[in-house]
Design an enzyme around this catalytic site. Sequence first.
Site, PDB file in Angstrom:
ATOM      1  N   LYS A 146       0.863  -1.190   0.000  1.00  0.00           N
ATOM      2  CA  LYS A 146       0.000   0.000   0.000  1.00  0.00           C
ATOM      3  C   LYS A 146       0.892   1.230   0.000  1.00  0.00           C
ATOM      4  O   LYS A 146       2.033   1.183   0.485  1.00  0.00           O
ATOM      5  CB  LYS A 146      -0.864  -0.010   1.256  1.00  0.00           C
ATOM      6  CG  LYS A 146      -2.108   0.817   1.153  1.00  0.00           C
ATOM      7  CD  LYS A 146      -3.323   0.036   0.651  1.00  0.00           C
ATOM      8  CE  LYS A 146      -4.524   0.930   0.517  1.00  0.00           C
ATOM      9  NZ  LYS A 146      -5.724   0.239   0.097  1.00  0.00           N
TER      10      LYS A 146
ATOM     11  N   GLY B  41     -20.526   7.157   5.060  1.00  0.00           N
ATOM     12  CA  GLY B  41     -19.631   7.504   3.954  1.00  0.00           C
ATOM     13  C   GLY B  41     -20.246   7.116   2.624  1.00  0.00           C
ATOM     14  O   GLY B  41     -20.330   5.930   2.298  1.00  0.00           O
ATOM     15  N   VAL B  42     -20.740   8.118   1.875  1.00  0.00           N
ATOM     16  CA  VAL B  42     -21.350   7.811   0.577  1.00  0.00           C
ATOM     17  C   VAL B  42     -20.508   8.428  -0.539  1.00  0.00           C
ATOM     18  O   VAL B  42     -20.961   9.250  -1.328  1.00  0.00           O
ATOM     19  CB  VAL B  42     -22.839   8.247   0.513  1.00  0.00           C
ATOM     20  CG1 VAL B  42     -23.720   7.171   1.079  1.00  0.00           C
ATOM     21  CG2 VAL B  42     -23.085   9.574   1.245  1.00  0.00           C
ATOM     22  N   GLY B  43     -19.239   8.027  -0.540  1.00  0.00           N
ATOM     23  CA  GLY B  43     -18.312   8.437  -1.584  1.00  0.00           C
ATOM     24  C   GLY B  43     -18.388   7.451  -2.735  1.00  0.00           C
ATOM     25  O   GLY B  43     -19.463   6.936  -3.065  1.00  0.00           O
ATOM     26  N   ASN B  44     -17.225   7.151  -3.319  1.00  0.00           N
ATOM     27  CA  ASN B  44     -17.211   6.303  -4.520  1.00  0.00           C
ATOM     28  C   ASN B  44     -17.846   4.940  -4.286  1.00  0.00           C
ATOM     29  O   ASN B  44     -18.678   4.491  -5.060  1.00  0.00           O
ATOM     30  CB  ASN B  44     -15.766   6.111  -4.997  1.00  0.00           C
ATOM     31  CG  ASN B  44     -15.178   7.403  -5.514  1.00  0.00           C
ATOM     32  OD1 ASN B  44     -15.900   8.260  -6.013  1.00  0.00           O
ATOM     33  ND2 ASN B  44     -13.873   7.565  -5.368  1.00  0.00           N
ATOM     34  N   VAL B  45     -17.446   4.251  -3.220  1.00  0.00           N
ATOM     35  CA  VAL B  45     -17.994   2.912  -2.971  1.00  0.00           C
ATOM     36  C   VAL B  45     -19.365   3.016  -2.298  1.00  0.00           C
ATOM     37  O   VAL B  45     -20.319   2.344  -2.702  1.00  0.00           O
ATOM     38  CB  VAL B  45     -17.048   2.057  -2.097  1.00  0.00           C
ATOM     39  CG1 VAL B  45     -17.629   0.656  -1.917  1.00  0.00           C
ATOM     40  CG2 VAL B  45     -15.663   1.957  -2.718  1.00  0.00           C
TER      41      VAL B  45
HETATM   42  P1  NAD Z   1     -14.183   8.044  -0.979  1.00  0.00           P
HETATM   43  O1  NAD Z   1     -13.180   9.018  -0.518  1.00  0.00           O
HETATM   44  O2  NAD Z   1     -14.755   8.173  -2.346  1.00  0.00           O
HETATM   45  O3  NAD Z   1     -15.438   8.016   0.011  1.00  0.00           O
HETATM   46  C1  NAD Z   1     -15.304   8.071   1.392  1.00  0.00           C
HETATM   47  C2  NAD Z   1     -16.418   8.988   1.894  1.00  0.00           C
HETATM   48  O4  NAD Z   1     -16.421   8.967   3.310  1.00  0.00           O
HETATM   49  C3  NAD Z   1     -16.234  10.453   1.464  1.00  0.00           C
HETATM   50  O5  NAD Z   1     -17.420  10.921   0.874  1.00  0.00           O
HETATM   51  C4  NAD Z   1     -15.922  11.171   2.774  1.00  0.00           C
HETATM   52  O6  NAD Z   1     -16.411  12.499   2.805  1.00  0.00           O
HETATM   53  C5  NAD Z   1     -16.638  10.286   3.764  1.00  0.00           C
HETATM   54  N1  NAD Z   1     -16.195  10.395   5.141  1.00  0.00           N
HETATM   55  C6  NAD Z   1     -14.931  10.565   5.624  1.00  0.00           C
HETATM   56  N2  NAD Z   1     -14.948  10.597   6.969  1.00  0.00           N
HETATM   57  C7  NAD Z   1     -16.240  10.413   7.333  1.00  0.00           C
HETATM   58  C8  NAD Z   1     -16.905  10.334   8.586  1.00  0.00           C
HETATM   59  N3  NAD Z   1     -16.246  10.444   9.747  1.00  0.00           N
HETATM   60  N4  NAD Z   1     -18.250  10.137   8.597  1.00  0.00           N
HETATM   61  C9  NAD Z   1     -18.939  10.041   7.441  1.00  0.00           C
HETATM   62  N5  NAD Z   1     -18.349  10.102   6.227  1.00  0.00           N
HETATM   63  C10 NAD Z   1     -17.034  10.300   6.177  1.00  0.00           C
HETATM   64  O7  NAD Z   1     -13.531   6.609  -0.765  1.00  0.00           O
HETATM   65  P2  NAD Z   1     -14.011   5.216  -1.352  1.00  0.00           P
HETATM   66  O8  NAD Z   1     -13.189   4.890  -2.529  1.00  0.00           O
HETATM   67  O9  NAD Z   1     -15.500   5.198  -1.461  1.00  0.00           O
HETATM   68  O10 NAD Z   1     -13.549   4.226  -0.190  1.00  0.00           O
HETATM   69  C11 NAD Z   1     -14.302   4.113   1.013  1.00  0.00           C
HETATM   70  C12 NAD Z   1     -13.628   3.074   1.916  1.00  0.00           C
HETATM   71  O11 NAD Z   1     -13.602   1.816   1.238  1.00  0.00           O
HETATM   72  C13 NAD Z   1     -12.165   3.392   2.266  1.00  0.00           C
HETATM   73  O12 NAD Z   1     -11.903   2.938   3.576  1.00  0.00           O
HETATM   74  C14 NAD Z   1     -11.373   2.568   1.281  1.00  0.00           C
HETATM   75  O13 NAD Z   1     -10.098   2.228   1.748  1.00  0.00           O
HETATM   76  C15 NAD Z   1     -12.253   1.348   1.168  1.00  0.00           C
HETATM   77  N6  NAD Z   1     -12.076   0.615  -0.072  1.00  0.00           N
HETATM   78  C16 NAD Z   1     -12.270   1.238  -1.268  1.00  0.00           C
HETATM   79  C17 NAD Z   1     -12.120   0.512  -2.441  1.00  0.00           C
HETATM   80  C18 NAD Z   1     -12.390   1.133  -3.781  1.00  0.00           C
HETATM   81  O14 NAD Z   1     -12.498   0.397  -4.772  1.00  0.00           O
HETATM   82  N7  NAD Z   1     -12.522   2.447  -3.865  1.00  0.00           N
HETATM   83  C19 NAD Z   1     -11.748  -0.838  -2.399  1.00  0.00           C
HETATM   84  C20 NAD Z   1     -11.575  -1.444  -1.149  1.00  0.00           C
HETATM   85  C21 NAD Z   1     -11.725  -0.698   0.002  1.00  0.00           C
END
Ligand code: NAD
Length: 349
Positions: free
Chosen positions: A80, A181-185
């Site tokens: 990582k 957390g309603v980001g990408n995933v």
């Molecule tokens: P992202 O940055 O797109 O989304 C994360 C969201 O969480 C953001 O919208 C952010 O504003 C929000 N956030 C941060 N702190 C917060 C809190 N205290 N309370 C509420 N919301 C909060 O990231 P992502 O790509 O969606 O990944 C989310 C998680 O999944 C991460 O832990 C990442 O390591 C894990 N993950 C992602 C992938 C992937 O394919 N993107 C794969 C495996 C694991």
Amino acid sequence: MTVFSNPDFDAHETVQMFYDQASGLKGMIAVHSTALGPGFGGCRMWPYGTEAEALSDVLRLSRGMSYKNALAGLVYGGGKAVIIGDSKTDKSKALFEAFGRAVDALGGRYITAEDVGIKVADMEVAASQTVYVSGIGRDGTDFGGDPSPTTALGVFLGMQAAVRHKFNRDTLDGLSVAVQGVGNVGFNLCKHLTDAGAKLMVADVYQPNVERACDELGAEAVDATAILFQDVDIVAPCALGGVINADTIPGLQAKIIAGAANNQLGTEQDGITLRKRGILYAPDYVVNSAGIIAVAAEYDGDVSEAELREKVNRIYDRSLAIFQRADGEDTPTSVIADQMAREIIANAS
Ligand code: NAD
């Protein structure tokens, strides 16, 4: 800041600091194990408060990748990268070129892709400096690129397995899910949940993401500090790690924890406490492995869409097997998953 005596060190093979004065890049790459193959895992950009925080994060994430890749049946070890900085204000082309050179300097012991704070465009810039990068798509196809939608599908499958195991049912119709957390995933997971008829509660510290989930999917917005403690069937941590801990577990009302965030448990003890409380924990690196399955397939280049889908679908059976073994041995699911991953790595060493 200590490395070898750091509580998260766990026999890492490589821990590399990198710095580029011209672009201001400061970061770390950790390779936990190459027993199964080169360390493969995303790069996170985050405004860590201290270097020690960044080091702990990269070590924990990298070990998690070893376990994730092993259980997913990939021929890759765990690694990582973290970049210290604010992804909304500190990005530049020069920064990601320097990052690409740092990855390249490891000569293939580490392959990178997207994680929190990193977009496909950033990895495309890194790819101008190194071949050891994925998650940027494959020319002439829809294959590859941002792994988030595939990750979300895998989390949904793991959640379905948890519902099967805990509630003895095959549908999420009518169940309530609180998504942190309603980001990408998280957002893509919400789409699957809505399609399945689940009732959604969402929270995010970034308000536009909350509004998107409410406007497009009819989710109910909840305060970010309260989302974990809602009276729901399932809590899905999809933000950052460490949120399921000694402080939060007593307030949980859900019967299932299943989400995308890496390293959801604060400590190993938290897995034990969850089991004692009768809360089924779907181990994070088992249910969120579809993203790395997708970027590994893109990197390998010899996997069809149908084969990829088949690999992702296995998350359901793998999760169920872990839940069943955990019950059979009266052991936390987190411990069972770790044991299974360590066995695979040990057999390859
Ligand atoms: P992202 O940055 O797109 O989304 C994360 C969201 O969480 C953001 O919208 C952010 O504003 C929000 N956030 C941060 N702190 C917060 C809190 N205290 N309370 C509420 N919301 C909060 O990231 P992502 O790509 O969606 O990944 C989310 C998680 O999944 C991460 O832990 C990442 O390591 C894990 N993950 C992602 C992938 C992937 O394919 N993107 C794969 C495996 C694991």
